[in-house]
Write a protein that holds these residues in place. Structure first.
Motif, PDB file in Angstrom:
ATOM      1  N   ALA A 150      68.639  64.206  51.370  1.00  9.61           N
ATOM      2  CA  ALA A 150      69.067  64.141  52.764  1.00  9.61           C
ATOM      3  C   ALA A 150      70.480  63.583  52.924  1.00  9.61           C
ATOM      4  O   ALA A 150      71.085  63.740  53.981  1.00  9.61           O
ATOM      5  N   THR A 151      71.023  62.934  51.900  1.00 13.67           N
ATOM      6  CA  THR A 151      72.348  62.307  51.989  1.00 13.67           C
ATOM      7  C   THR A 151      73.381  63.193  51.311  1.00 13.67           C
ATOM      8  O   THR A 151      73.238  63.521  50.133  1.00 13.67           O
ATOM      9  N   PRO A 152      74.432  63.593  52.001  1.00 11.78           N
ATOM     10  CA  PRO A 152      75.456  64.446  51.379  1.00 11.78           C
ATOM     11  C   PRO A 152      76.326  63.655  50.401  1.00 11.78           C
ATOM     12  O   PRO A 152      76.541  62.453  50.569  1.00 11.78           O
ATOM     13  N   TRP A 153      76.839  64.340  49.406  1.00 12.24           N
ATOM     14  CA  TRP A 153      77.704  63.700  48.411  1.00 12.24           C
ATOM     15  C   TRP A 153      78.996  63.190  49.034  1.00 12.24           C
ATOM     16  O   TRP A 153      79.621  62.259  48.506  1.00 12.24           O
ATOM     17  N   ALA A 154      79.422  63.779  50.144  1.00  8.75           N
ATOM     18  CA  ALA A 154      80.656  63.326  50.784  1.00  8.75           C
ATOM     19  C   ALA A 154      80.563  61.873  51.236  1.00  8.75           C
ATOM     20  O   ALA A 154      81.583  61.183  51.337  1.00  8.75           O
ATOM     21  N   HIS A 155      79.338  61.386  51.489  1.00  8.87           N
ATOM     22  CA  HIS A 155      79.140  60.001  51.900  1.00  8.87           C
ATOM     23  C   HIS A 155      78.925  59.075  50.702  1.00  8.87           C
ATOM     24  O   HIS A 155      79.173  57.874  50.811  1.00  8.87           O
ATOM     25  N   VAL A 156      78.473  59.615  49.603  1.00 11.91           N
ATOM     26  CA  VAL A 156      78.100  58.787  48.456  1.00 11.91           C
ATOM     27  C   VAL A 156      79.211  58.716  47.404  1.00 11.91           C
ATOM     28  O   VAL A 156      79.515  57.648  46.864  1.00 11.91           O
ATOM     29  N   LYS A 157      79.829  59.847  47.122  1.00 19.28           N
ATOM     30  CA  LYS A 157      80.762  59.944  46.000  1.00 19.28           C
ATOM     31  C   LYS A 157      81.953  58.981  46.096  1.00 19.28           C
ATOM     32  O   LYS A 157      82.296  58.326  45.100  1.00 19.28           O
ATOM     33  N   PRO A 158      82.628  58.820  47.259  1.00 20.11           N
ATOM     34  CA  PRO A 158      83.755  57.879  47.313  1.00 20.11           C
ATOM     35  C   PRO A 158      83.360  56.444  46.984  1.00 20.11           C
ATOM     36  O   PRO A 158      84.107  55.727  46.304  1.00 20.11           O
ATOM     37  N   GLU A 159      82.182  56.006  47.452  1.00 17.36           N
ATOM     38  CA  GLU A 159      81.740  54.648  47.159  1.00 17.36           C
ATOM     39  C   GLU A 159      81.421  54.474  45.682  1.00 17.36           C
ATOM     40  O   GLU A 159      81.728  53.437  45.088  1.00 17.36           O
ATOM     41  N   VAL A 160      80.811  55.488  45.080  1.00 16.03           N
ATOM     42  CA  VAL A 160      80.515  55.416  43.652  1.00 16.03           C
ATOM     43  C   VAL A 160      81.811  55.320  42.859  1.00 16.03           C
ATOM     44  O   VAL A 160      81.937  54.500  41.927  1.00 16.03           O
ATOM     45  N   PHE A 161      82.799  56.128  43.209  1.00 19.38           N
ATOM     46  CA  PHE A 161      84.106  56.079  42.548  1.00 19.38           C
ATOM     47  C   PHE A 161      84.707  54.683  42.645  1.00 19.38           C
ATOM     48  O   PHE A 161      85.187  54.119  41.649  1.00 19.38           O
ATOM     49  N   ALA A 162      84.726  54.128  43.847  1.00 21.34           N
ATOM     50  CA  ALA A 162      85.362  52.827  44.063  1.00 21.34           C
ATOM     51  C   ALA A 162      84.673  51.723  43.263  1.00 21.34           C
ATOM     52  O   ALA A 162      85.334  50.872  42.664  1.00 21.34           O
ATOM     53  N   ILE A 163      83.345  51.734  43.249  1.00 21.70           N
ATOM     54  CA  ILE A 163      82.606  50.681  42.540  1.00 21.70           C
ATOM     55  C   ILE A 163      82.815  50.790  41.040  1.00 21.70           C
ATOM     56  O   ILE A 163      83.075  49.781  40.353  1.00 21.70           O
ATOM     57  N   ILE A 164      82.720  51.992  40.475  1.00 22.65           N
ATOM     58  CA  ILE A 164      82.912  52.159  39.036  1.00 22.65           C
ATOM     59  C   ILE A 164      84.340  51.786  38.638  1.00 22.65           C
ATOM     60  O   ILE A 164      84.569  51.087  37.641  1.00 22.65           O
ATOM     61  N   ASN A 165      85.314  52.224  39.428  1.00 22.98           N
ATOM     62  CA  ASN A 165      86.714  51.926  39.126  1.00 22.98           C
ATOM     63  C   ASN A 165      86.969  50.418  39.136  1.00 22.98           C
ATOM     64  O   ASN A 165      87.568  49.864  38.205  1.00 22.98           O
ATOM     65  N   GLU A 166      86.519  49.747  40.194  1.00 26.68           N
ATOM     66  CA  GLU A 166      86.740  48.305  40.304  1.00 26.68           C
ATOM     67  C   GLU A 166      86.031  47.542  39.191  1.00 26.68           C
ATOM     68  O   GLU A 166      86.578  46.600  38.617  1.00 26.68           O
ATOM     69  N   PHE A 167      84.826  47.977  38.854  1.00 33.96           N
ATOM     70  CA  PHE A 167      84.038  47.264  37.851  1.00 33.96           C
ATOM     71  C   PHE A 167      84.638  47.444  36.458  1.00 33.96           C
ATOM     72  O   PHE A 167      84.739  46.488  35.681  1.00 33.96           O
ATOM     73  N   MET A 168      85.052  48.651  36.122  1.00 35.41           N
ATOM     74  CA  MET A 168      85.612  48.905  34.803  1.00 35.41           C
ATOM     75  C   MET A 168      86.928  48.171  34.600  1.00 35.41           C
ATOM     76  O   MET A 168      87.200  47.628  33.529  1.00 35.41           O
ATOM     77  N   LEU A 169      87.768  48.131  35.621  1.00 36.87           N
ATOM     78  CA  LEU A 169      89.062  47.464  35.493  1.00 36.87           C
ATOM     79  C   LEU A 169      88.935  45.948  35.479  1.00 36.87           C
ATOM     80  O   LEU A 169      89.810  45.263  34.943  1.00 36.87           O
ATOM     81  N   SER A 170      87.868  45.419  36.055  1.00 40.46           N
ATOM     82  CA  SER A 170      87.700  43.966  36.083  1.00 40.46           C
ATOM     83  C   SER A 170      87.306  43.394  34.730  1.00 40.46           C
ATOM     84  O   SER A 170      87.486  42.205  34.478  1.00 40.46           O
ATOM     85  N   GLY A 171      86.760  44.234  33.849  1.00 41.44           N
ATOM     86  CA  GLY A 171      86.358  43.758  32.534  1.00 41.44           C
ATOM     87  C   GLY A 171      85.015  43.060  32.505  1.00 41.44           C
ATOM     88  O   GLY A 171      84.669  42.437  31.490  1.00 41.44           O
ATOM     89  N   HIS A 172      84.250  43.158  33.580  1.00 41.00           N
ATOM     90  CA  HIS A 172      82.930  42.520  33.607  1.00 41.00           C
ATOM     91  C   HIS A 172      81.958  43.258  32.682  1.00 41.00           C
ATOM     92  O   HIS A 172      82.126  44.443  32.389  1.00 41.00           O
ATOM     93  N   THR A 173      80.921  42.551  32.255  1.00 44.37           N
ATOM     94  CA  THR A 173      79.890  43.149  31.413  1.00 44.37           C
ATOM     95  C   THR A 173      79.055  44.118  32.240  1.00 44.37           C
ATOM     96  O   THR A 173      78.548  43.768  33.309  1.00 44.37           O
ATOM     97  N   ILE A 174      78.914  45.331  31.744  1.00 40.21           N
ATOM     98  CA  ILE A 174      78.165  46.350  32.478  1.00 40.21           C
ATOM     99  C   ILE A 174      76.667  46.085  32.393  1.00 40.21           C
ATOM    100  O   ILE A 174      75.950  46.178  33.389  1.00 40.21           O
ATOM    101  N   VAL A 175      76.194  45.753  31.198  1.00 36.95           N
ATOM    102  CA  VAL A 175      74.767  45.507  30.966  1.00 36.95           C
ATOM    103  C   VAL A 175      74.627  44.176  30.244  1.00 36.95           C
ATOM    104  O   VAL A 175      75.278  43.938  29.219  1.00 36.95           O
ATOM    105  N   ASN A 176      73.786  43.304  30.784  1.00 34.34           N
ATOM    106  CA  ASN A 176      73.482  42.030  30.132  1.00 34.34           C
ATOM    107  C   ASN A 176      72.175  42.151  29.360  1.00 34.34           C
ATOM    108  O   ASN A 176      71.366  43.048  29.613  1.00 34.34           O
ATOM    109  N   THR A 177      71.960  41.230  28.455  1.00 34.83           N
ATOM    110  CA  THR A 177      70.721  41.189  27.678  1.00 34.83           C
ATOM    111  C   THR A 177      70.128  39.799  27.787  1.00 34.83           C
ATOM    112  O   THR A 177      70.770  38.808  27.429  1.00 34.83           O
ATOM    113  N   VAL A 178      68.918  39.707  28.322  1.00 36.70           N
ATOM    114  CA  VAL A 178      68.219  38.433  28.476  1.00 36.70           C
ATOM    115  C   VAL A 178      66.832  38.566  27.856  1.00 36.70           C
ATOM    116  O   VAL A 178      66.305  39.664  27.662  1.00 36.70           O
ATOM    117  N   GLU A 179      66.243  37.448  27.551  1.00 43.48           N
ATOM    118  CA  GLU A 179      64.928  37.450  26.916  1.00 43.48           C
ATOM    119  C   GLU A 179      63.846  37.826  27.920  1.00 43.48           C
ATOM    120  O   GLU A 179      63.786  37.299  29.027  1.00 43.48           O
TER     121      GLU A 179
END
Length: 311
Positions: A144-173
């Motif tokens: 029900a949700t068009p990609w025009a509403h989702v894709k820009p936010e996904v781009f922005a979040i991935i771009n900001e996260f990758m450039l920040s150098g944060h850990t993508i996946v953590n490992t805990v017990e």
């Protein structure tokens, strides 16, 4: 030395001559002053300040805007799933599985592999699941949700996260055995010395011939066992909710396995409850189309055909 006495007339002549010399010198000085350019106001009509003398400092272009990275997108056979390639490693090499899949916001916080990036992506309205491959991210949304509403936010979040150098996946017990993510176990297609010869051949074919095509479409495949001639498989990522997944299994994977391994009699997909509902709805839709086109109409599929035409 005898002093010299000038007559009065000579004194008057000397005084007049001295006065004439002084007057001439004054005229020369005056003439010199008037010959120089007059001091006038600047056309700018203001005095030069310290700022004009100081060198200009140009700000670097990076300071004018946020840094960005080149992220490629690829369509998948599933119209509700997009594959994002950030051109760098996504899944940590320390994780034994070839993928991680997050189906709920809770799974992004639960052990053993919580992910801040998956949590941000699943917070976007319309996003239903996030899939991490070795070097790509597959995002699935509701129909029900068009990609025009989702894709820009996904781009922005991935771009900001990758450039920040944060850990993508953590490992805990995982002390409580919660296992919030899908794919946290060992790679199901990895070599196991306890496997039979037939199972080893099935895994080798799936690893070398089937998995690359599935991963190219933004998903992955799990081997769930071999019983009574039936190979049990589980599709992940973009292929998990794809309408053409059944056609892919039957016309692609099943045909290949039966062609090379005579012990294989068929392939069955292991489904979750929501996937069973989706396939039933798709079967009803196919039946309606078949009734409209006629009984001889072939079933339709939206897949790329990379696996659907394997012989």
């Amino acid at each position: 030395m005898a002093s010299m006495i000038l007559p009065r007339c000579a004194t008057r002549s000397l005084a007049r001559a001295t006065s004439a010399v002084r007057s001439q010198a004054s005229k020369v000085a005056t003439r010199c002053i008037h010959q120089t350019s007059p001091i006038t106001a600047s056309p700018i009509r203001h005095r030069p300040g310290a700022q004009q003398c100081s060198p200009r400092i140009h700000a670097p272009s990076a300071a004018l805007g946020r840094r960005t990275m080149f992220i490629q997108t690829e369509s998948t056979p599933n119209p509700d799933a997009l594959k994002f390639n950030p051109n760098q490693r996504v899944l940590p090499e320390s994780i034994p599985s070839s993928f991680l899949e997050y189906l709920t916001p809770r799974s992004t916080l639960a052990p053993p592999h919580p992910s801040p990036l998956a949590a941000k992506l699943l917070s976007i309205d319309g996003v239903t699941s996030v899939f991490f491959g070795a070097d790509y991210i597959t995002v699935t949304k509701d129909s029900a949700t068009p990609w025009a509403h989702v894709k820009p936010e996904v781009f922005a979040i991935i771009n900001e996260f990758m450039l920040s150098g944060h850990t993508i996946v953590n490992t805990v017990e995982d002390t409580a055995g919660e296992s919030g993510q899908e794919g946290t176990e060992l790679d199901s297609l990895a070599y196991d010395e306890n496997d039979s010869e037939v199972v080893g051949m099935i895994k080798e074919l799936l690893e070398t011939r089937i998995r690359p095509a599935i991963q190219e479409d933004g998903g992955d495949i799990e081997f769930r066992g071999f019983h009574d001639g039936q190979v049990l498989l589980k599709l992940r990522g973009a292929c998990r909710t794809c309408d053409s997944s059944t056609v892919t299994l039957k016309n692609g994977i099943e045909s290949m396995l039966m062609h090379y391994i005579e012990e294989v009699q068929g392939v069955q997909q292991v489904l979750d409850q929501e996937e069973e509902i989706a396939i039933k709805e798709f079967a009803k839709f196919e039946e309606k189309l078949r009734q409209q086109k006629g009984p001889d109409a072939a079933p339709s599929t939206i897949g790329k055909g990379s696996l659907d035409t394997v012989e």
